[in-house]
Design a protein around this motif. Structure first.
Motif: not given
Length: 74
Positions: A5-15, A46-58
């Motif tokens: 479930k966590a992986l599904v949420l990550l895939e859905k909302y983050f890049l 940590g060393k991981i950076s994620l971007f909100f998918k909605d922000d990237v699409e905007r």
């Protein structure tokens, strides 16, 4: 099951950084510049950076508008 479930949420909302750069059609250096200039927010763990998918699409929409405005002949 919870991990799935966590992986599904990550895939859905983050890049990831790589996914974001590819989606925007820019280099990682250009992406870093957008972050430094406050044009795009990132979340760091940590060393991981994620971007909100909605922000990237905007940003992609804004980028297209800017290109039409400043490069109407290309």
């Amino acid at each position: 099951m919870e991990k799935k479930k966590a992986l599904v949420l990550l895939e859905k909302y983050f890049l990831t950084t790589e996914e974001t750069a590819v989606f925007l059609g820019i280099s990682k250096q250009a992406l870093s510049s957008l972050v430094k200039r406050g044009k795009l927010d990132r979340i760091e763990k940590g060393k991981i950076s994620l971007f909100f998918k909605d922000d990237v699409e905007r940003r992609k929409r804004e980028q297209s508008e800017l290109r039409r405005k400043y490069r109407p002949y290309t």
